[in-house]
Write a protein that holds these residues in place. Structure first.
Motif, mmCIF file in Angstrom:
data_model
loop_
_atom_site.group_PDB
_atom_site.id
_atom_site.type_symbol
_atom_site.label_atom_id
_atom_site.label_comp_id
_atom_site.label_asym_id
_atom_site.label_seq_id
_atom_site.Cartn_x
_atom_site.Cartn_y
_atom_site.Cartn_z
ATOM 1 N N SER A 173 0.860 -1.184 0.000
ATOM 2 C CA SER A 173 0.000 0.000 0.000
ATOM 3 C C SER A 173 0.894 1.231 0.000
ATOM 4 O O SER A 173 1.678 1.439 0.940
ATOM 5 N N LEU A 174 0.801 2.021 -1.040
ATOM 6 C CA LEU A 174 1.628 3.218 -1.134
ATOM 7 C C LEU A 174 1.146 4.266 -0.141
ATOM 8 O O LEU A 174 -0.053 4.420 0.098
ATOM 9 N N ALA A 175 2.109 4.978 0.430
ATOM 10 C CA ALA A 175 1.788 6.076 1.340
ATOM 11 C C ALA A 175 1.205 7.244 0.531
ATOM 12 O O ALA A 175 1.076 7.183 -0.700
ATOM 13 N N GLY A 176 0.852 8.305 1.214
ATOM 14 C CA GLY A 176 0.386 9.491 0.515
ATOM 15 C C GLY A 176 -1.090 9.470 0.186
ATOM 16 O O GLY A 176 -1.830 8.555 0.554
ATOM 17 N N ILE A 177 -1.501 10.478 -0.568
ATOM 18 C CA ILE A 177 -2.903 10.684 -0.923
ATOM 19 C C ILE A 177 -3.196 10.027 -2.265
ATOM 20 O O ILE A 177 -2.434 10.175 -3.220
ATOM 21 N N ALA A 178 -4.296 9.300 -2.345
ATOM 22 C CA ALA A 178 -4.697 8.664 -3.605
ATOM 23 C C ALA A 178 -4.836 9.710 -4.700
ATOM 24 O O ALA A 178 -5.281 10.836 -4.454
ATOM 25 N N GLU A 179 -4.423 9.310 -5.916
ATOM 26 C CA GLU A 179 -4.477 10.153 -7.110
ATOM 27 C C GLU A 179 -3.506 11.334 -7.047
ATOM 28 O O GLU A 179 -3.570 12.244 -7.861
ATOM 29 N N LYS A 180 -2.575 11.296 -6.076
ATOM 30 C CA LYS A 180 -1.545 12.333 -6.005
ATOM 31 C C LYS A 180 -0.188 11.693 -5.732
ATOM 32 O O LYS A 180 0.644 12.227 -5.001
ATOM 33 N N ARG A 181 0.009 10.525 -6.381
ATOM 34 C CA ARG A 181 1.243 9.775 -6.190
ATOM 35 C C ARG A 181 2.039 9.718 -7.489
ATOM 36 O O ARG A 181 1.494 9.420 -8.550
ATOM 37 N N ILE A 182 3.338 9.949 -7.382
ATOM 38 C CA ILE A 182 4.259 9.900 -8.513
ATOM 39 C C ILE A 182 5.161 8.688 -8.303
ATOM 40 O O ILE A 182 5.831 8.574 -7.268
ATOM 41 N N LEU A 183 5.192 7.794 -9.279
ATOM 42 C CA LEU A 183 5.900 6.518 -9.135
ATOM 43 C C LEU A 183 7.167 6.481 -9.975
ATOM 44 O O LEU A 183 7.160 6.871 -11.149
ATOM 45 N N CYS A 184 8.243 6.000 -9.375
ATOM 46 C CA CYS A 184 9.489 5.749 -10.108
ATOM 47 C C CYS A 184 9.875 4.290 -9.908
ATOM 48 O O CYS A 184 10.253 3.884 -8.807
ATOM 49 N N LEU A 185 9.759 3.495 -10.975
ATOM 50 C CA LEU A 185 10.176 2.092 -10.954
ATOM 51 C C LEU A 185 11.611 2.015 -11.457
ATOM 52 O O LEU A 185 11.875 2.122 -12.652
ATOM 53 N N ALA A 186 12.557 1.855 -10.559
ATOM 54 C CA ALA A 186 13.970 1.816 -10.959
ATOM 55 C C ALA A 186 14.803 1.306 -9.800
ATOM 56 O O ALA A 186 14.669 1.800 -8.672
ATOM 57 N N GLN A 256 -1.960 2.088 -8.178
ATOM 58 C CA GLN A 256 -2.104 3.095 -7.119
ATOM 59 C C GLN A 256 -1.455 4.428 -7.480
ATOM 60 O O GLN A 256 -1.547 5.392 -6.716
ATOM 61 N N ALA A 257 -0.782 4.480 -8.630
ATOM 62 C CA ALA A 257 -0.038 5.686 -9.008
ATOM 63 C C ALA A 257 -0.808 6.521 -10.020
ATOM 64 O O ALA A 257 -1.662 6.025 -10.759
ATOM 65 N N GLU A 258 -0.465 7.801 -10.071
ATOM 66 C CA GLU A 258 -1.117 8.737 -10.995
ATOM 67 C C GLU A 258 -0.201 9.134 -12.143
ATOM 68 O O GLU A 258 -0.641 9.356 -13.254
ATOM 69 N N ILE A 259 1.109 9.223 -11.860
ATOM 70 C CA ILE A 259 2.104 9.643 -12.853
ATOM 71 C C ILE A 259 3.323 8.732 -12.714
ATOM 72 O O ILE A 259 3.714 8.367 -11.602
ATOM 73 N N GLY A 260 3.940 8.361 -13.850
ATOM 74 C CA GLY A 260 5.172 7.588 -13.841
ATOM 75 C C GLY A 260 6.340 8.446 -14.287
ATOM 76 O O GLY A 260 6.210 9.241 -15.222
#
Length: 357
Positions: A173-186, A256-260
């Motif tokens: 479960s990602l922290a932060g507010i839903a629909e305001k999460r920026i994800l970096c897969l690396a 769960q992320a909004e932007i990658g």
């Protein structure tokens, strides 16, 4: 074709994931599909389909004779005709070819520092390439490098492809507010340039403090990782940047992320960008490796110069402030990934090419 994928580990890296993707995809297309992990198992083991015949060698050194003969026995037992050796596993494939001269060896080049190919030392690779029957490159610069520096001239560029693999059940479960999460897969490696993301996060904290950054990827607990964590603490970003390490439920995380984002200084063809697109995420990425061929700037996302904090921040803010633009970019990239970077299209090209080796 009776083929095995050869890979040194099953940690959550790009080459490792492609080895699993090929093994799974070829299970229904080849007469036999197997995967051999030489040195270290990891999270990706659970993503192999039951039809894939798996072997873990537990190699202790580059010249582990006992492990090599276990691999030879496995190949004889399953009448293997082709070995697809990913990344650094080419040396094991070379040694195996000496024991089984009729095997066809395909080397799959995933080299991630394609912006710095002049620094690559080809001596051992050149020697082994005399025994390769074909080479797969994950981008055009790598293809041209192989043609110039290696003995084998049957080289093809095949893009990476993605599938909705891994657990879709939410374990993370990602922290932060839903629909305001920026994800970096690396994975936490220097070429991924997480430092730039920290600089951007400082600016976002000031302008849009409700948005948070989520870094998912293997933590090697090295100097780079230590420095990154210390910088997060020093900048008081520990409530805005969250590190999760390697995770098996990537699909659930993407949902769960909004932007990658991907701030890399160098890349081959990163699976992260393909995964963002597969799940309809709008992206901000850098203009390295094969990324500009996947994402057209301002059509399927924002592509910015590597190392530019200002450009990265401004593009990210444009997505943060414009939900319609996020939707437009996400849908456009998703359509492109589904059309050009699917298992079906890439494996068909692979099988047609392999017939002429």
């Amino acid at each position: 074709m009776r083929i095995i994928q050869l890979i040194d580990s099953l940690e959550a890296g790009g080459a490792e994931r492609m080895a699993v993707n090929y093994a799974n995809g070829l299970a229904s297309k080849a007469d036999f599909s197997g995967l051999v992990c030489t040195r270290k198992e990891g999270l990706l083991k659970v993503q192999m389909q039951s039809e894939v015949e798996y072997l873990f060698l537990s190699k202790k050194s580059a010249l582990d004779v006992a492990a090599l003969f276990r691999l030879k026995s496995y190949c004889i037992s399953h009448q293997v005709t082709h070995v697809q050796a990913h990344a650094t596993s080419f040396f094991t494939a070379f040694l195996l070819r000496l024991l089984l001269p009729k095997l066809k060896i395909i080397w799959h080049d995933h080299y991630g520092l394609s912006e710095f190919l002049s620094q690559r030392r080809p001596q051992l690779l050149w020697l082994c390439s005399n025994f390769f029957d074909g080479i797969i490159a994950v981008n055009e610069p790598l293809k041209q490098w192989s043609l110039k520096h290696l003995a084998c001239k049957k080289v093809i560029y095949l893009p990476n492809f993605v599938t909705k693999s891994g657990s879709t059940e939410r374990q993370t479960s990602l922290a932060g507010i839903a629909e305001k999460r920026i994800l970096c897969l690396a994975n936490l490696r220097p070429q991924k340039n997480h430092g730039l993301l920290l600089s951007v996060a400082k600016l976002v904290k000031q302008s849009h403090p409700e948005w948070t950054f989520h870094l998912v990827g293997q933590d090697f607990n090295d100097a780079y990782s230590d420095q990154l964590k210390q910088r997060i603490l020093d900048a008081k970003l520990n409530q805005h940047i969250f590190l999760y390490g390697s995770r098996a439920d990537t699909s659930a995380i993407l949902q769960q992320a909004e932007i990658g984002v991907l701030p890399s200084n160098s890349e081959g063809l990163p699976l992260a960008v393909l995964e963002y697109g597969l799940f309809g995420l709008p992206v901000v990425v850098t203009d390295v490796g094969e990324i500009p061929a996947v994402v057209r700037d301002q059509e399927e996302g924002f592509v910015v110069p590597a190392g530019s904090v200002d450009c990265f921040y401004k593009s990210l803010v444009e997505l943060i402030e414009n939900q319609n633009l996020r939707l437009k970019f996400g849908q456009a990239l998703q359509a492109k990934i589904r059309q050009e970077y699917t298992e079906e299209s890439v494996l068909n090209s692979f099988l047609n090419w392999s017939k002429i080796l």
